[in-house]
Design an enzyme around this catalytic site. Structure first.
Site, mmCIF file in Angstrom:
data_model
loop_
_atom_site.group_PDB
_atom_site.id
_atom_site.type_symbol
_atom_site.label_atom_id
_atom_site.label_comp_id
_atom_site.label_asym_id
_atom_site.label_seq_id
_atom_site.Cartn_x
_atom_site.Cartn_y
_atom_site.Cartn_z
ATOM 1 N N LYS A 53 6.262 -8.836 18.096
ATOM 2 C CA LYS A 53 7.343 -8.052 17.478
ATOM 3 C C LYS A 53 7.856 -6.994 18.450
ATOM 4 C CE LYS A 53 5.745 -9.055 12.845
ATOM 5 N NZ LYS A 53 5.003 -8.672 11.639
ATOM 6 N N GLN A 97 1.527 -3.948 9.484
ATOM 7 C CA GLN A 97 1.062 -5.323 9.645
ATOM 8 C C GLN A 97 -0.029 -5.619 8.619
ATOM 9 O OE1 GLN A 97 2.452 -7.601 11.892
ATOM 10 N NE2 GLN A 97 1.196 -9.053 10.747
ATOM 11 N N ASP A 120 10.629 -5.181 6.202
ATOM 12 C CA ASP A 120 9.930 -6.394 5.750
ATOM 13 C C ASP A 120 10.430 -6.822 4.367
ATOM 14 O OD1 ASP A 120 8.238 -7.566 7.579
ATOM 15 O OD2 ASP A 120 6.532 -6.266 7.127
#
Ligand code: NAD
Length: 287
Positions: A53, A97, A120
């Protein structure tokens, strides 16, 4: 019939090139999109995802910050960091994460992220907005699938779509997106009876199960569009390669269009994370 491939790798490259232009346009307005990624612990898969990422951000000119905590960190410290990032003007997207170590309540952490920085798309407010058909951030993997259906010129209006899997990350948002696009949607899961009876009706079949070669050719309607979200590592005796949820070799002889693994949905997920971060920076209210 051998199915046409929907090439996620090529699409991801095209989109990422266009993101560079958008980042440059923002820079001319004095705006620099920024993403903060929080990693807790030393899960090797999570370390790889976070590294990828950060590298993807760098490649298109998006500023990124990686914040790493040991596995035994007190959740209060992570919450304090999120509160600080929520107010940071140079950060437009925040992601934590997953999975998190046991002492964490994932819900509390996800809700702590400001909804307008939740790139997200997992915050309850953003899930609700998506359910109402007015999304702010679309979860990256199903967002990527929708882009692939777009390049495959798949008209979803009135079509039968079947999603296998009902996770919050993939299955549920996928079903909502297909529904919002006009498909008639069925969501199958581990308790579904006679799965094949459902999948055989699908004009568009999305597999997000996490079981290698789970979808076999006899489960697929001839001429269907098959999207394979699964990423499974085969055991060493089978070559140790990555493999999807779809029995690609046989299903591609039945389907009209199909996504490969690797090189299908996988490269699209991080691409759409970049898209969400850039969109956040482009929005007036966050600038
Ligand atoms: P998950 O384990 O949270 O969900 C799996 C789903 O499959 C569940 O809803 C379960 O009900 C369903 N299921 C399990 N067995 C079933 C059966 N026998 N019949 C019907 N349904 C069944 O997984 P997830 O996070 O949704 O991920 C699914 C797959 O997608 C995994 O392989 C994962 O690695 C992959 N994935 C890929 C990406 C990507 O970027 N391409 C992103 C996220 C997840």
């Amino acid at each position: 019939m051998t199915a046409q491939l929907i090439d996620g790798k090529a699409l991801a490259e095209t989109l990422r090139a266009s993101f560079k232009d958008r980042v440059e346009t923002l820079a001319r307005q004095g705006k620099h999109p920024g993403l903060a990624v929080i990693l807790v612990g030393e899960n090797p898969a999570s370390q790889v995802y976070v590294r990828n990422k950060v590298a993807a951000c760098e490649a298109v000119g998006v500023h990124s910050e990686k914040i790493v905590y040991p596995a035994d960190v007190n959740p209060a410290a992570v919450l304090a960091k999120i509160a600080e990032l929520n107010l940071a003007p140079n950060i437009h997207g925040i992601l934590v994460q997953l999975p998190l170590p046991r002492q964490f309540d994932e819900d509390i952490i996800l809700k702590a992220i400001a909804a307008e920085k939740d790139v997200d798309g997992f915050h309850a407010e953003n899930v609700g907005a998506l359910a109402q058909g007015n999304p702010r951030f679309i979860p990256c993997t199903p967002y990527g699938v929708m882009k692939m259906l777009e390049v495959g010129k798949v008209d979803l209006r009135g079509r039968e779509a079947v999603v296998i899997g009902r996770s919050n990350i993939v299955g549920k948002p996928m079903a909502l997106l297909l529904l919002n696009a006009g498909a008639t949607v069925t969501v199958c899961h581990s308790q579904t009876r006679d799965l094949a009876a459902h999948t055989r009706r699908a004009d568009v079949l999305v597999a997000a199960v996490g079981k290698p070669r789970f979808v076999t050719a006899d489960m697929v309607k001839p001429g269907a569009v098959v999207i394979d979200v699964g990423i499974n590592r085969l055991p060493p005796e089978e070559g140790g390669k990555l493999c999807g949820d779809v029995d690609f070799t046989n299903v591609r002889e039945v389907a009209a269009q199909i996504t490969p693994v690797p090189g299908g949905v996988g490269p699209m997920t991080i691409t759409m994370l970049l898209a969400n971060t850039i969109e956040a920076a482009e929005r007036e209210d966050v600038a």
